[in-house]
Design an enzyme around this catalytic site. Structure first.
Site, PDB file in Angstrom:
ATOM      1  N   GLN A 131       0.747  -1.063   0.167  1.00  0.00           N
ATOM      2  CA  GLN A 131       0.094  -0.018  -0.052  1.00  0.00           C
ATOM      3  C   GLN A 131       0.940   1.312  -0.094  1.00  0.00           C
ATOM      4  OE1 GLN A 131      -3.037  -0.210   3.145  1.00  0.00           O
ATOM      5  NE2 GLN A 131      -4.225  -1.795   1.701  1.00  0.00           N
ATOM      6  N   HIS A 191       1.013   2.747  20.197  1.00  0.00           N
ATOM      7  CA  HIS A 191      -0.432   2.314  20.587  1.00  0.00           C
ATOM      8  C   HIS A 191      -0.564   0.968  21.179  1.00  0.00           C
ATOM      9  CE1 HIS A 191      -4.684   2.127  20.272  1.00  0.00           C
ATOM     10  NE2 HIS A 191      -4.539   1.264  19.372  1.00  0.00           N
ATOM     11  N   VAL A 239      -4.345   3.437  10.928  1.00  0.00           N
ATOM     12  CA  VAL A 239      -5.333   2.902  11.947  1.00  0.00           C
ATOM     13  C   VAL A 239      -5.023   1.648  12.349  1.00  0.00           C
ATOM     14  CG1 VAL A 239      -7.655   2.637  12.705  1.00  0.00           C
ATOM     15  CG2 VAL A 239      -6.991   4.666  11.640  1.00  0.00           C
ATOM     16  N   ASP A 266      -6.376   6.912  22.224  1.00  0.00           N
ATOM     17  CA  ASP A 266      -5.875   6.802  23.525  1.00  0.00           C
ATOM     18  C   ASP A 266      -5.825   8.051  24.272  1.00  0.00           C
ATOM     19  OD1 ASP A 266      -4.761   4.013  23.014  1.00  0.00           O
ATOM     20  OD2 ASP A 266      -3.567   5.185  21.533  1.00  0.00           O
TER      21      ASP A 266
HETATM   22  P1  NAD Z   1     -12.889  -5.343  10.475  1.00  0.00           P
HETATM   23  O1  NAD Z   1     -12.394  -6.846   9.982  1.00  0.00           O
HETATM   24  O2  NAD Z   1     -14.166  -5.224  10.716  1.00  0.00           O
HETATM   25  O3  NAD Z   1     -12.614  -4.657   9.140  1.00  0.00           O
HETATM   26  C1  NAD Z   1     -11.300  -4.972   8.267  1.00  0.00           C
HETATM   27  C2  NAD Z   1     -11.607  -4.613   6.862  1.00  0.00           C
HETATM   28  O4  NAD Z   1     -10.232  -4.552   6.157  1.00  0.00           O
HETATM   29  C3  NAD Z   1     -12.128  -5.980   6.169  1.00  0.00           C
HETATM   30  O5  NAD Z   1     -13.189  -5.574   5.494  1.00  0.00           O
HETATM   31  C4  NAD Z   1     -11.255  -6.561   5.293  1.00  0.00           C
HETATM   32  O6  NAD Z   1     -11.815  -7.350   4.223  1.00  0.00           O
HETATM   33  C5  NAD Z   1     -10.424  -5.236   5.153  1.00  0.00           C
HETATM   34  N1  NAD Z   1      -8.973  -5.651   4.563  1.00  0.00           N
HETATM   35  C6  NAD Z   1      -8.191  -6.503   4.761  1.00  0.00           C
HETATM   36  N2  NAD Z   1      -7.088  -6.432   4.295  1.00  0.00           N
HETATM   37  C7  NAD Z   1      -7.102  -5.353   3.536  1.00  0.00           C
HETATM   38  C8  NAD Z   1      -6.293  -4.850   2.454  1.00  0.00           C
HETATM   39  N3  NAD Z   1      -4.902  -5.214   2.221  1.00  0.00           N
HETATM   40  N4  NAD Z   1      -6.546  -3.520   1.462  1.00  0.00           N
HETATM   41  C9  NAD Z   1      -7.933  -3.208   1.765  1.00  0.00           C
HETATM   42  N5  NAD Z   1      -8.644  -3.729   2.829  1.00  0.00           N
HETATM   43  C10 NAD Z   1      -8.392  -5.067   3.411  1.00  0.00           C
HETATM   44  O7  NAD Z   1     -11.772  -4.577  11.444  1.00  0.00           O
HETATM   45  P2  NAD Z   1     -12.214  -3.125  11.933  1.00  0.00           P
HETATM   46  O8  NAD Z   1     -12.697  -3.442  13.458  1.00  0.00           O
HETATM   47  O9  NAD Z   1     -12.568  -2.309  11.093  1.00  0.00           O
HETATM   48  O10 NAD Z   1     -10.429  -2.873  12.442  1.00  0.00           O
HETATM   49  C11 NAD Z   1      -9.718  -2.595  11.461  1.00  0.00           C
HETATM   50  C12 NAD Z   1      -8.212  -2.138  12.022  1.00  0.00           C
HETATM   51  O11 NAD Z   1      -8.339  -1.214  12.822  1.00  0.00           O
HETATM   52  C13 NAD Z   1      -7.799  -3.549  12.961  1.00  0.00           C
HETATM   53  O12 NAD Z   1      -6.500  -3.921  12.688  1.00  0.00           O
HETATM   54  C14 NAD Z   1      -7.921  -2.942  14.281  1.00  0.00           C
HETATM   55  O13 NAD Z   1      -7.239  -3.548  15.150  1.00  0.00           O
HETATM   56  C15 NAD Z   1      -7.684  -1.778  14.125  1.00  0.00           C
HETATM   57  N6  NAD Z   1      -7.949  -0.474  15.142  1.00  0.00           N
HETATM   58  C16 NAD Z   1      -7.042   0.422  15.407  1.00  0.00           C
HETATM   59  C17 NAD Z   1      -7.495   1.402  16.532  1.00  0.00           C
HETATM   60  C18 NAD Z   1      -6.307   2.327  16.800  1.00  0.00           C
HETATM   61  O14 NAD Z   1      -6.889   3.123  17.513  1.00  0.00           O
HETATM   62  N7  NAD Z   1      -5.228   2.535  16.186  1.00  0.00           N
HETATM   63  C19 NAD Z   1      -8.669   1.395  17.041  1.00  0.00           C
HETATM   64  C20 NAD Z   1      -9.637   0.309  16.719  1.00  0.00           C
HETATM   65  C21 NAD Z   1      -9.189  -0.618  15.798  1.00  0.00           C
HETATM   66  C1  LMR Z   2      -8.302  -0.062  20.337  1.00  0.00           C
HETATM   67  O1  LMR Z   2      -7.548   0.335  21.044  1.00  0.00           O
HETATM   68  O2  LMR Z   2      -9.486  -0.093  20.699  1.00  0.00           O
HETATM   69  C2  LMR Z   2      -7.763  -0.814  19.192  1.00  0.00           C
HETATM   70  O3  LMR Z   2      -6.497  -0.850  19.122  1.00  0.00           O
HETATM   71  C3  LMR Z   2      -8.229  -2.150  19.205  1.00  0.00           C
HETATM   72  C4  LMR Z   2      -7.508  -2.979  19.913  1.00  0.00           C
HETATM   73  O4  LMR Z   2      -7.008  -4.239  19.512  1.00  0.00           O
HETATM   74  O5  LMR Z   2      -7.207  -2.684  21.008  1.00  0.00           O
END
Ligand code: NAD
Ligand code: LMR
Length: 329
Positions: A110, A185, A127, A157
């Site tokens: 990407q 994170h 994210v 956070d």
């Molecule tokens: P989810 O499983 O509901 O959705 C993820 C989506 O990503 C799916 O639809 C999947 O098909 C798609 N995907 C996978 N690989 C891909 C690629 N190469 N290109 C494009 N799309 C792709 O998950 P979610 O609940 O939406 O969470 C997504 C991510 O965000 C997770 O890694 C989660 O841990 C993270 N997250 C981060 C934070 C933060 O504060 N940084 C907070 C919450 C969740």
């Molecule tokens: C969060 O902080 O809620 C996300 O990063 C999802 C997780 O795995 O904790």
């Protein structure tokens, strides 16, 4: 002119929560039109296509165009903002770093696709977890894109930390300011109240009246509460945070694009600030000025805080070593 926003993982949970807020104008205000590129993998296309149908039905006046694709070259084409959400979430009992092997492979290609087809002013907000190290991989793979165009989300956070302080002090959350997150994170992050204020007064003094010994409360209650809140959500909901994560993503991208009037937190590529090794994607207290994150420099960091920052930075170094060992850096 509309702003083009590429959202990866648009068929997933956070994607669904984000799209309607972006289309409603929550990122750039009521004057600026947006174009959406929804990038998915083939298995996720139906979810993204369904969201696109609903976006059409919502008749958002600011939404000029929606395109759904599983081709990264098309998805990032002309992107001014790329929101890299698509990645596997963790389940109960996992740490975010356990996702490294599963997710790290997403961010190199990407990053390269962004370099090849995004707009010259592209800004990339990561994210998908583990967010800091995924941002590092994306940046390292994006030849020709300055590394300061990449950041990872620690705003969730910070929002959690401000909300916990507000609840403890019985104060409106809007009155709580300057609560930066340092480091990763992850559970090692350091939410820092040393400079925090409530309605302009130092938080530490007000906390002492409520919790007794402030250092003990920080170490035993506040820091673990904030740092493990993601796991708490997973335990209670059965899956990871969605709407609060989408909301924090809106806060992060909006502030990056439009600027801040005070400090916030973002994980950015270190240039050695506060002794953090150059190149690590580390969360700092930052301001956003003219579309650039700037680390708030010159803060006093005492030994107690330094030890916590160092522990989180050490974890970031370990994650970088792990992705190097996987051949992804
Ligand atoms: P989810 O499983 O509901 O959705 C993820 C989506 O990503 C799916 O639809 C999947 O098909 C798609 N995907 C996978 N690989 C891909 C690629 N190469 N290109 C494009 N799309 C792709 O998950 P979610 O609940 O939406 O969470 C997504 C991510 O965000 C997770 O890694 C989660 O841990 C993270 N997250 C981060 C934070 C933060 O504060 N940084 C907070 C919450 C969740
Ligand atoms: C969060 O902080 O809620 C996300 O990063 C999802 C997780 O795995 O904790």
């Amino acid at each position: 002119m509309a702003t083009t926003i590429t959202l990866t993982g648009a068929g997933g949970q956070i994607g669904y929560a984000l799209l309607f807020r972006i289309a409603a104008g929550d990122l750039f205000g009521p004057e600026e039109h947006v174009r959406l590129r929804l990038l998915e993998i083939p298995q996720g296309l139906k979810g993204a296509e369904g969201a696109a149908l609903e976006l059409q039905d919502a008749a958002f006046p600011l939404l000029d165009d929606v395109e759904v694709t599983d081709d990264a070259a098309v998805g990032f084409s002309g992107a001014n903002h790329a929101l890299l959400v698509g990645a596997r979430p963790r389940g109960p009992g996992m740490e975010r770093a356990d996702l490294l092997a599963a997710n790290a492979g997403i961010f190199g290609p990407q990053g390269a696709a962004i370099a090849a087809s995004a707009a010259n002013d592209v800004r990339v907000s990561v994210v998908g977890n583990p967010a800091n190290t995924n941002a590092l991989i994306a940046s390292a793979s994006a030849d020709g894109v300055p590394s300061d165009r990449f950041s990872a989300l620690t705003r969730l956070d910070e929002n959690r930390a401000r909300a916990q302080l507000a609840a403890t002090l019985g104060a409106p959350v809007a009155d709580i300011r300057r609560v930066p997150i340092w480091g990763n994170h992850s559970a090692s992050q350091f939410p820092d109240i040393a400079h925090a204020t409530v309605d302009g007064r130092p938080v530490a003094a007000e906390l002492a009246e409520r919790v007794g010994d402030v250092r003990t409360w920080l170490a035993d209650t506040f820091i673990p509460r904030v740092a493990t809140r993601g796991a708490e959500i997973i335990e209670v909901r059965g899956s990871s945070s969605v709407a609060s994560a989408a909301s924090a993503t809106i806060d992060h991208v909006r502030d990056w694009a439009r600027g801040t009037d005070d400090w916030t937190s973002a994980a950015i590529v270190s240039r050695g600030e506060y002794g953090v090794p150059e190149g690590l994607v580390c969360s700092f207290p930052v301001r956003s000025v003219d579309g650039h994150w700037q680390v708030v420099e010159g803060l006093d960091v005492d030994d107690w805080s330094r030890a916590r920052i160092d522990a989180s930075v050490a974890e970031l170094s370990d994650e970088r070593d792990a992705v190097r060992a996987l051949g992804m850096l």
